[in-house]
Design a protein around this motif. Structure first.
Motif, PDB file in Angstrom:
ATOM      1  N   ALA A 194      27.351  61.957  35.799  1.00  0.00           N
ATOM      2  CA  ALA A 194      26.370  61.256  36.632  1.00  0.00           C
ATOM      3  C   ALA A 194      26.159  59.839  36.107  1.00  0.00           C
ATOM      4  CB  ALA A 194      25.059  62.030  36.652  1.00  0.00           C
ATOM      5  N   GLU A 195      25.908  58.919  37.014  1.00  0.00           N
ATOM      6  CA  GLU A 195      25.764  57.508  36.647  1.00  0.00           C
ATOM      7  C   GLU A 195      24.478  56.962  37.252  1.00  0.00           C
ATOM      8  OE1 GLU A 195      29.063  55.208  38.196  1.00  0.00           O
ATOM      9  OE2 GLU A 195      30.307  56.979  38.368  1.00  0.00           O
ATOM     10  N   PRO A 196      23.908  55.931  36.636  1.00  0.00           N
ATOM     11  CA  PRO A 196      22.833  55.235  37.346  1.00  0.00           C
ATOM     12  C   PRO A 196      23.432  54.578  38.594  1.00  0.00           C
ATOM     13  CG  PRO A 196      23.420  54.080  35.323  1.00  0.00           C
ATOM     14  CD  PRO A 196      24.210  55.349  35.339  1.00  0.00           C
ATOM     15  N   LEU A 197      22.604  54.236  39.568  1.00  0.00           N
ATOM     16  CA  LEU A 197      23.131  53.650  40.810  1.00  0.00           C
ATOM     17  C   LEU A 197      24.098  52.513  40.497  1.00  0.00           C
ATOM     18  CD1 LEU A 197      22.643  53.990  43.940  1.00  0.00           C
ATOM     19  CD2 LEU A 197      21.362  51.860  43.729  1.00  0.00           C
ATOM     20  N   GLU A 198      23.695  51.615  39.602  1.00  0.00           N
ATOM     21  CA  GLU A 198      24.543  50.460  39.290  1.00  0.00           C
ATOM     22  C   GLU A 198      25.374  50.742  38.049  1.00  0.00           C
ATOM     23  OE1 GLU A 198      22.711  46.695  39.712  1.00  0.00           O
ATOM     24  OE2 GLU A 198      21.537  47.334  41.449  1.00  0.00           O
ATOM     25  N   GLY A 199      26.047  51.864  38.034  1.00  0.00           N
ATOM     26  CA  GLY A 199      26.877  52.272  36.902  1.00  0.00           C
ATOM     27  C   GLY A 199      28.320  51.826  37.065  1.00  0.00           C
ATOM     28  N   PRO A 200      29.240  52.461  36.322  1.00  0.00           N
ATOM     29  CA  PRO A 200      30.642  52.020  36.328  1.00  0.00           C
ATOM     30  C   PRO A 200      31.336  52.105  37.688  1.00  0.00           C
ATOM     31  CG  PRO A 200      30.302  53.910  34.840  1.00  0.00           C
ATOM     32  CD  PRO A 200      28.958  53.503  35.345  1.00  0.00           C
ATOM     33  N   THR A 201      31.003  53.121  38.489  1.00  0.00           N
ATOM     34  CA  THR A 201      31.655  53.204  39.815  1.00  0.00           C
ATOM     35  C   THR A 201      31.137  52.088  40.718  1.00  0.00           C
ATOM     36  OG1 THR A 201      31.922  55.589  39.530  1.00  0.00           O
ATOM     37  CG2 THR A 201      32.173  54.727  41.755  1.00  0.00           C
ATOM     38  N   PHE A 202      29.835  51.864  40.671  1.00  0.00           N
ATOM     39  CA  PHE A 202      29.237  50.754  41.433  1.00  0.00           C
ATOM     40  C   PHE A 202      29.947  49.447  41.077  1.00  0.00           C
ATOM     41  CE2 PHE A 202      26.382  47.278  42.085  1.00  0.00           C
ATOM     42  CZ  PHE A 202      25.497  47.624  43.084  1.00  0.00           C
ATOM     43  N   GLU A 203      30.060  49.172  39.773  1.00  0.00           N
ATOM     44  CA  GLU A 203      30.668  47.904  39.319  1.00  0.00           C
ATOM     45  C   GLU A 203      32.101  47.786  39.816  1.00  0.00           C
ATOM     46  OE1 GLU A 203      29.216  45.536  37.597  1.00  0.00           O
ATOM     47  OE2 GLU A 203      27.310  46.609  37.392  1.00  0.00           O
ATOM     48  N   ALA A 204      32.881  48.859  39.621  1.00  0.00           N
ATOM     49  CA  ALA A 204      34.302  48.810  39.999  1.00  0.00           C
ATOM     50  C   ALA A 204      34.469  48.645  41.499  1.00  0.00           C
ATOM     51  CB  ALA A 204      35.000  50.085  39.525  1.00  0.00           C
ATOM     52  N   MET A 205      33.623  49.303  42.280  1.00  0.00           N
ATOM     53  CA  MET A 205      33.777  49.251  43.741  1.00  0.00           C
ATOM     54  C   MET A 205      33.270  47.923  44.311  1.00  0.00           C
ATOM     55  SD  MET A 205      35.467  51.868  44.557  1.00  0.00           S
ATOM     56  CE  MET A 205      36.279  51.938  42.976  1.00  0.00           C
ATOM     57  N   ALA A 206      32.196  47.394  43.720  1.00  0.00           N
ATOM     58  CA  ALA A 206      31.699  46.088  44.171  1.00  0.00           C
ATOM     59  C   ALA A 206      32.795  45.036  43.980  1.00  0.00           C
ATOM     60  CB  ALA A 206      30.447  45.707  43.393  1.00  0.00           C
ATOM     61  N   GLU A 207      33.443  45.097  42.826  1.00  0.00           N
ATOM     62  CA  GLU A 207      34.505  44.126  42.519  1.00  0.00           C
ATOM     63  C   GLU A 207      35.713  44.319  43.446  1.00  0.00           C
ATOM     64  OE1 GLU A 207      34.992  43.802  38.229  1.00  0.00           O
ATOM     65  OE2 GLU A 207      37.083  43.255  38.622  1.00  0.00           O
ATOM     66  N   ALA A 208      36.074  45.577  43.680  1.00  0.00           N
ATOM     67  CA  ALA A 208      37.231  45.849  44.544  1.00  0.00           C
ATOM     68  C   ALA A 208      36.955  45.392  45.980  1.00  0.00           C
ATOM     69  CB  ALA A 208      37.569  47.341  44.509  1.00  0.00           C
ATOM     70  N   ALA A 209      35.722  45.629  46.470  1.00  0.00           N
ATOM     71  CA  ALA A 209      35.373  45.196  47.836  1.00  0.00           C
ATOM     72  C   ALA A 209      35.487  43.686  47.945  1.00  0.00           C
ATOM     73  CB  ALA A 209      33.957  45.648  48.187  1.00  0.00           C
ATOM     74  N   SER A 210      34.979  43.011  46.935  1.00  0.00           N
ATOM     75  CA  SER A 210      35.006  41.551  46.996  1.00  0.00           C
ATOM     76  C   SER A 210      36.428  41.007  46.809  1.00  0.00           C
ATOM     77  CB  SER A 210      33.981  41.025  45.998  1.00  0.00           C
ATOM     78  OG  SER A 210      34.484  40.032  45.211  1.00  0.00           O
ATOM     79  N   ASP A 211      37.226  41.615  45.938  1.00  0.00           N
ATOM     80  CA  ASP A 211      38.622  41.176  45.782  1.00  0.00           C
ATOM     81  C   ASP A 211      39.403  41.355  47.086  1.00  0.00           C
ATOM     82  OD1 ASP A 211      38.097  40.578  43.180  1.00  0.00           O
ATOM     83  OD2 ASP A 211      39.164  42.296  42.324  1.00  0.00           O
ATOM     84  N   ALA A 212      39.164  42.477  47.772  1.00  0.00           N
ATOM     85  CA  ALA A 212      39.906  42.746  49.008  1.00  0.00           C
ATOM     86  C   ALA A 212      39.277  42.037  50.209  1.00  0.00           C
ATOM     87  CB  ALA A 212      39.951  44.251  49.265  1.00  0.00           C
ATOM     88  N   GLY A 213      37.989  41.631  50.080  1.00  0.00           N
ATOM     89  CA  GLY A 213      37.287  40.984  51.196  1.00  0.00           C
ATOM     90  C   GLY A 213      37.036  41.948  52.345  1.00  0.00           C
ATOM     91  N   VAL A 214      36.660  43.199  51.998  1.00  0.00           N
ATOM     92  CA  VAL A 214      36.442  44.226  53.025  1.00  0.00           C
ATOM     93  C   VAL A 214      35.035  44.816  52.892  1.00  0.00           C
ATOM     94  CG1 VAL A 214      38.881  44.901  53.111  1.00  0.00           C
ATOM     95  CG2 VAL A 214      37.344  46.079  51.502  1.00  0.00           C
ATOM     96  N   TRP A 215      34.529  45.346  54.004  1.00  0.00           N
ATOM     97  CA  TRP A 215      33.390  46.256  53.905  1.00  0.00           C
ATOM     98  C   TRP A 215      33.911  47.532  53.279  1.00  0.00           C
ATOM     99  CZ3 TRP A 215      28.306  45.305  55.075  1.00  0.00           C
ATOM    100  CH2 TRP A 215      28.037  44.105  55.737  1.00  0.00           C
TER     101      TRP A 215
END
Ligand SMILES: O=C(O)CCC(=O)C(=O)O
Length: 264
Positions: free
Chosen positions: A56-77
Motif C-alpha cells: 500500500a502507498e500514500p496517494l502521492e507515493g511511487p506509483t503516483f510519481e511514476a504515472m504522473a511523469e509517464a503521462a506528462s512524457d507521453a502528453g496523454v490523459w
C-alpha cells in the motif's frame, strides 16, 4: 478520440518496482493517444490480498510519481488504474488515479463496491463514497472499478453527473469472463455511453485473469476486444455518438425516478 487500454500481465515473480517501470514505459509508448487506461491494482494484482498491506502507498507515493511523469512524457490523459492506497490514520482504499497530459492529478476515485463478500478486499479495504467524473477535452469520463460494474445505479449516478464515457479498470477473473463482456455491454446500452473496460492478463494468487479488455459504443456494439494476454488495445471513436444516440433513441428521458426507494 484515440484511447489505448493497456492490458498489463500481472504474474507472480515480477517485483512491483520492475512492473512499475515496465508499465511506465508502456504508457510512454502511447504518445499520440488522447487517453491511456491501465487496469485495477496492477502493482499487486487484485486477488493478491496478502500483498495489499505491504505494498500500500500514500496517494502521492511511487506509483503516483511514476504515472504522473509517464503521462506528462507521453502528453496523454492517463487513467492509471488503481493502487492500494494507505490513508494516513485510516483504512486502505482501492484508489484510481487520473492524470492530465501535464502530469497533474485530475481525479482520484476510491472504489465504492469492494469485492469478496466476507473476505479479501471487502474486509481489507475501506469503501469509497464519492462518485467521480472528469472532464476531458472530448468527453466527460465517469470512473468505476471492476466489481462496480455489477451495480447499475452507480452508472446512473455518473450519467446524472454528466458522464458520457465510462472508464472501468479491472482485475476480472477468467472464470467469470462472460459476465465481464455482458456487463460492459449492458452498462453501455442502458446508459447510452461508451464503456472502456481494461482488465489484467496473467495469473496471480492462483487466479487466472480474463484479459479481454473491451470498448463498447453507446449502441452496445463492441468496437474492440483484446485477447487473453498482455496487449495494448487501441481504438478510435467519436464521443459525439453519445449525444447522437441519446437524441435518436431518447430512452433516458423515460426514466421514472425514485423506484429504488420503497413506496408507501
Ligand atoms: O465481480 C466479479 O466477478 C469480479 C470482481 C473483482 O474481481 C474485483 O472487483 O476485484
Amino acid at each position: 478520440m484515440r484511447a489505448s487500454l493497456l492490458q498489463v500481465a500481472v504474474n507472480e515473480g515480477e517485483p512491483v518496482e520492475s512492473r512499475r517501470r515496465r508499465v511506465a514505459g508502456m504508457v510512454r509508448d502511447q504518445a499520440g493517444a488522447d487517453l491511456v487506461v491501465l487496469p485495477e491494482l496492477w502493482t499487486t494484482g487484485a486477488f493478491a490480498y496478502e500483498e495489499f498491506a505491504g505494498e500500500a502507498e500514500p496517494l502521492e507515493g511511487p506509483t503516483f510519481e511514476a504515472m504522473a511523469e509517464a503521462a506528462s512524457d507521453a502528453g496523454v490523459w492517463l487513467h492509471a488504474g488503481s493502487i492500494p492506497e494507505r490513508d494516513p490514520g485510516g483504512p486502505l482504499y482501492n484508489t484510481s488515479l487520473v492524470f492530465s497530459p501535464s502530469g497533474d492529478l485530475a481525479a482520484a476515485y476510491r472504489k465504492i463496491h469492494r469485492f469478496g463478500f466476507d473476505k479479501g478486499e471487502a474486509v481489507l479495504m475501506g469503501a469509497g463514497d464519492q462518485l467521480v467524473t472528469v472532464r476531458l477535452p472530448h468527453t466527460v469520463v465517469g470512473v468505476a472499478t471492476c466489481y462496480d460494474l455489477r451495480f447499475p445505479e452507480l452508472f446512473r449516478g455518473l450519467v446524472d453527473a454528466g458522464a458520457e464515457t465510462f472508464v472501468v479498470p479491472a482485475g476480472w477473473p477468467e472464470r467469470r469472463r462472460d459476465h465481464w463482456t455482458l456487463l460492459a455491454r449492458a452498462r453501455a446500452v442502458e446508459n447510452q455511453a461508451f464503456v472502456l473496460a481494461c482488465g489484467t492478463a496473467g495469473t496471480h494468487a492462483g487466479v487466472p485473469q480474463a484479459g479481454h479488455s473491451i470498448v463498447v459504443d453507446p449502441w452496445g456494439e463492441v468496437l474492440a476486444e483484446a485477447g487473453p494476454g498482455e496487449e495494448a488495445l487501441t481504438v478510435d471513436f467519436d464521443p459525439a455518438a453519445v449525444a447522437g444516440t441519446r437524441e435518436r433513441f431518447p430512452a433516458l428521458k423515460d426514466r421514472v425516478l425514485g423506484l429504488d426507494r420503497p413506496r408507501r
